[in-house]
Structure formats: C-alpha cells, structure tokens
Design a protein around this motif. Structure first.
Motif, PDB file in Angstrom:
ATOM      1  N   ILE A  68      18.212  38.934  46.346  1.00  0.00           N
ATOM      2  CA  ILE A  68      19.253  39.089  45.323  1.00  0.00           C
ATOM      3  C   ILE A  68      20.371  39.979  45.848  1.00  0.00           C
ATOM      4  N   PHE A  69      20.009  41.091  46.478  1.00  0.00           N
ATOM      5  CA  PHE A  69      21.028  42.000  47.031  1.00  0.00           C
ATOM      6  C   PHE A  69      21.847  41.320  48.129  1.00  0.00           C
ATOM      7  N   ALA A  70      21.208  40.456  48.903  1.00  0.00           N
ATOM      8  CA  ALA A  70      21.925  39.743  49.975  1.00  0.00           C
ATOM      9  C   ALA A  70      22.988  38.820  49.388  1.00  0.00           C
ATOM     10  N   ILE A  71      22.664  38.172  48.286  1.00  0.00           N
ATOM     11  CA  ILE A  71      23.614  37.258  47.658  1.00  0.00           C
ATOM     12  C   ILE A  71      24.813  38.020  47.115  1.00  0.00           C
ATOM     13  N   ASP A  72      24.575  39.087  46.352  1.00  0.00           N
ATOM     14  CA  ASP A  72      25.720  39.775  45.740  1.00  0.00           C
ATOM     15  C   ASP A  72      26.377  40.807  46.657  1.00  0.00           C
ATOM     16  N   ASN A  73      25.904  40.904  47.889  1.00  0.00           N
ATOM     17  CA  ASN A  73      26.528  41.789  48.879  1.00  0.00           C
ATOM     18  C   ASN A  73      26.942  41.022  50.131  1.00  0.00           C
ATOM     19  N   SER A  74      27.150  39.735  49.995  1.00  0.00           N
ATOM     20  CA  SER A  74      27.499  38.889  51.135  1.00  0.00           C
ATOM     21  C   SER A  74      29.001  38.898  51.388  1.00  0.00           C
ATOM     22  N   PHE A  75      29.372  39.316  52.599  1.00  0.00           N
ATOM     23  CA  PHE A  75      30.771  39.222  53.008  1.00  0.00           C
ATOM     24  C   PHE A  75      31.257  37.777  52.927  1.00  0.00           C
ATOM     25  N   LEU A  76      30.370  36.842  53.253  1.00  0.00           N
ATOM     26  CA  LEU A  76      30.753  35.437  53.273  1.00  0.00           C
ATOM     27  C   LEU A  76      31.065  34.926  51.867  1.00  0.00           C
ATOM     28  N   ILE A  77      30.237  35.271  50.917  1.00  0.00           N
ATOM     29  CA  ILE A  77      30.466  34.827  49.532  1.00  0.00           C
ATOM     30  C   ILE A  77      31.723  35.481  48.970  1.00  0.00           C
ATOM     31  N   TRP A  78      31.796  36.804  49.049  1.00  0.00           N
ATOM     32  CA  TRP A  78      32.958  37.499  48.490  1.00  0.00           C
ATOM     33  C   TRP A  78      34.237  37.167  49.263  1.00  0.00           C
ATOM     34  N   GLY A  79      34.126  37.001  50.570  1.00  0.00           N
ATOM     35  CA  GLY A  79      35.296  36.609  51.346  1.00  0.00           C
ATOM     36  C   GLY A  79      35.802  35.236  50.940  1.00  0.00           C
ATOM     37  N   GLY A  80      34.883  34.308  50.733  1.00  0.00           N
ATOM     38  CA  GLY A  80      35.265  32.969  50.275  1.00  0.00           C
ATOM     39  C   GLY A  80      35.903  33.001  48.896  1.00  0.00           C
ATOM     40  N   LEU A  81      35.334  33.772  47.994  1.00  0.00           N
ATOM     41  CA  LEU A  81      35.901  33.895  46.648  1.00  0.00           C
ATOM     42  C   LEU A  81      37.278  34.563  46.685  1.00  0.00           C
ATOM     43  N   PHE A  82      37.429  35.548  47.562  1.00  0.00           N
ATOM     44  CA  PHE A  82      38.724  36.218  47.716  1.00  0.00           C
ATOM     45  C   PHE A  82      39.775  35.235  48.238  1.00  0.00           C
ATOM     46  N   ALA A  83      39.378  34.400  49.209  1.00  0.00           N
ATOM     47  CA  ALA A  83      40.303  33.391  49.748  1.00  0.00           C
ATOM     48  C   ALA A  83      40.736  32.412  48.656  1.00  0.00           C
ATOM     49  N   VAL A  84      39.798  31.995  47.816  1.00  0.00           N
ATOM     50  CA  VAL A  84      40.140  31.093  46.707  1.00  0.00           C
ATOM     51  C   VAL A  84      41.085  31.794  45.732  1.00  0.00           C
ATOM     52  N   ALA A  85      40.814  33.065  45.430  1.00  0.00           N
ATOM     53  CA  ALA A  85      41.682  33.819  44.516  1.00  0.00           C
ATOM     54  C   ALA A  85      43.092  33.932  45.070  1.00  0.00           C
ATOM     55  N   LEU A  86      43.204  34.199  46.373  1.00  0.00           N
ATOM     56  CA  LEU A  86      44.528  34.266  47.002  1.00  0.00           C
ATOM     57  C   LEU A  86      45.226  32.910  46.943  1.00  0.00           C
ATOM     58  N   TRP A  87      44.493  31.858  47.242  1.00  0.00           N
ATOM     59  CA  TRP A  87      45.040  30.503  47.223  1.00  0.00           C
ATOM     60  C   TRP A  87      45.539  30.141  45.832  1.00  0.00           C
ATOM     61  N   ARG A  88      44.765  30.518  44.799  1.00  0.00           N
ATOM     62  CA  ARG A  88      45.142  30.226  43.419  1.00  0.00           C
ATOM     63  C   ARG A  88      46.233  31.164  42.914  1.00  0.00           C
ATOM     64  N   GLY A  89      46.384  32.318  43.565  1.00  0.00           N
ATOM     65  CA  GLY A  89      47.410  33.274  43.160  1.00  0.00           C
ATOM     66  C   GLY A  89      47.143  33.946  41.825  1.00  0.00           C
ATOM     67  N   ALA A  90      45.885  34.086  41.470  1.00  0.00           N
ATOM     68  CA  ALA A  90      45.508  34.710  40.196  1.00  0.00           C
ATOM     69  C   ALA A  90      45.302  36.210  40.410  1.00  0.00           C
ATOM     70  N   PRO A  91      46.215  37.044  39.895  1.00  0.00           N
ATOM     71  CA  PRO A  91      46.114  38.489  40.136  1.00  0.00           C
ATOM     72  C   PRO A  91      44.781  39.109  39.727  1.00  0.00           C
ATOM     73  N   TRP A  92      44.251  38.711  38.566  1.00  0.00           N
ATOM     74  CA  TRP A  92      42.980  39.288  38.126  1.00  0.00           C
ATOM     75  C   TRP A  92      41.851  38.900  39.079  1.00  0.00           C
ATOM     76  N   ALA A  93      41.851  37.655  39.572  1.00  0.00           N
ATOM     77  CA  ALA A  93      40.802  37.188  40.488  1.00  0.00           C
ATOM     78  C   ALA A  93      40.939  37.847  41.854  1.00  0.00           C
ATOM     79  N   ILE A  94      42.173  38.066  42.287  1.00  0.00           N
ATOM     80  CA  ILE A  94      42.400  38.778  43.549  1.00  0.00           C
ATOM     81  C   ILE A  94      41.876  40.202  43.434  1.00  0.00           C
ATOM     82  N   ALA A  95      42.164  40.859  42.307  1.00  0.00           N
ATOM     83  CA  ALA A  95      41.694  42.228  42.097  1.00  0.00           C
ATOM     84  C   ALA A  95      40.170  42.288  42.034  1.00  0.00           C
TER      85      ALA A  95
END
Length: 192
Positions: A68-95
C-alpha cells in the motif's frame, strides 16, 4: 519528514500564486502519500487495539502495508498524474499532484530503515538513506531542526499571502504540531 512539515511546504510551494482552493488542493496532495499510514495505523491502534510495538515494528514492515505504501509513494504514479495535470492545465490538480510529488522528493533522502518503494511498480527496491528525519543515530539531531525551520518559513510565507482565517488557523496548528513532533523525536523517541 513529518507530515505537518510536508503540508506546510507543499502548500507554500504549490500554492504560491494561487487561490484558496488551490492551496487546499496542495495541502491535500501533501497529505496523500502519508494518508494510508494514518488510516492503517489508526485503525490498528484505536479500532483493533493492537499494541503500538506490533503496529510499528511488525505491521508497518509487513508485505501488505508496504505494498500500500509503495502505491501511494510511487514517483511513477505521482509523476504520471502530475504530467496529466500539467497537460490538462488544471491549477488545483497541478497543486495536488505537485505537492504529493514534492512530498516524495523530500521523503526519499530522509528515511534510513523505514523508507518506501518509491519506484513501484517497476521495482520494490527501497532506498536506505544514511539520513533520517527522526532517528538520532542517522542525523536527526541536525535534520529535525532544519525541517522545523523550513516548515516555519513555509508557514510565514503562507501567512503573508493572507488566504483567510481558515487557512491561517490551519497553518498555525500545523506549525505547532511540527514543533511538538520535532521535540518528541529529539527528546523522547530515541534508541540512544
């Protein structure tokens, strides 16, 4: 790094040019990598009545909890989500995703023998840093005060942005919690 410090630093960095909702999203994002620990440990301790020594010496290091800790502490997961947030340009999601990613970046070098598998699902490897934010045998006597100063600077920065009374109170409580936790780590929770 202690959770209150993560919340303060995440909000200060990811909410620097934003509105209250974006700052709240940054606070939530900074909390998310630690949330499973609070839910699992809190349930074990207060609902199931399991002894703290069992929770933190056995269950914490169990395969199930570490997965469980590996999933919610994964650079790969959070990095991917951050990239999607940047792509979508959603300030709240980027934050939100940026604060979570910052949380991982700050945790990675500060966990000696209690780190997480930050590169899941590619690998279960856990970096064993020579440094620890809480363990006096691995630099906590100088790291904890640095963390407290960083959290204090983040709180001052957030106060100066005048996001309203709700955030002012929360920021103050988080800073007080950070100072109390650092005091506990340095003076009470030690093997020395």
């Amino acid at each position: 790094m202690n959770t209150p410090a993560h919340l303060l630093i995440g909000a200060a960095v990811m909410g620097r040019k934003s509105t209250r909702p974006v700052v709240w999203a940054a606070i939530a994002g900074a909390l998310l990598p630690d949330l499973s620990l609070y839910l699992l440990a809190g349930s074990a301790l207060y609902i199931f009545g399991i002894a703290p020594q069992v929770v933190f010496d056995e269950l914490y290091f169990s395969h199930n909890w570490q997965t469980i800790f590996a999933i919610d502490n994964s650079f790969l997961i959070w990095g991917g989500l951050f990239a999607v947030a940047l792509w979508r340009g959603a300030p709240w999601a980027i934050a939100l995703t940026g604060a979570a990613l910052l949380h991982l970046c700050l945790d990675f070098p500060l966990h000696h023998d209690d780190g997480r598998a930050h590169f899941w699902p590619l690998t279960g490897w856990v970096f064993e840093s020579p440094l620890s934010y809480w363990d006096r045998d691995h630099g906590a006597m100088w790291l904890a005060p640095v963390e407290a100063v960083a959290a204090s600077l983040a709180a001052i920065t957030l106060w100066q942005r005048r996001f309203g009374w709700g955030l002012l109170v929360l920021i103050t409580l988080l800073l007080l919690a950070e100072i109390w936790i650092v005091r506990q780590w340095l003076f009470f929770f030690t093997d020395s």
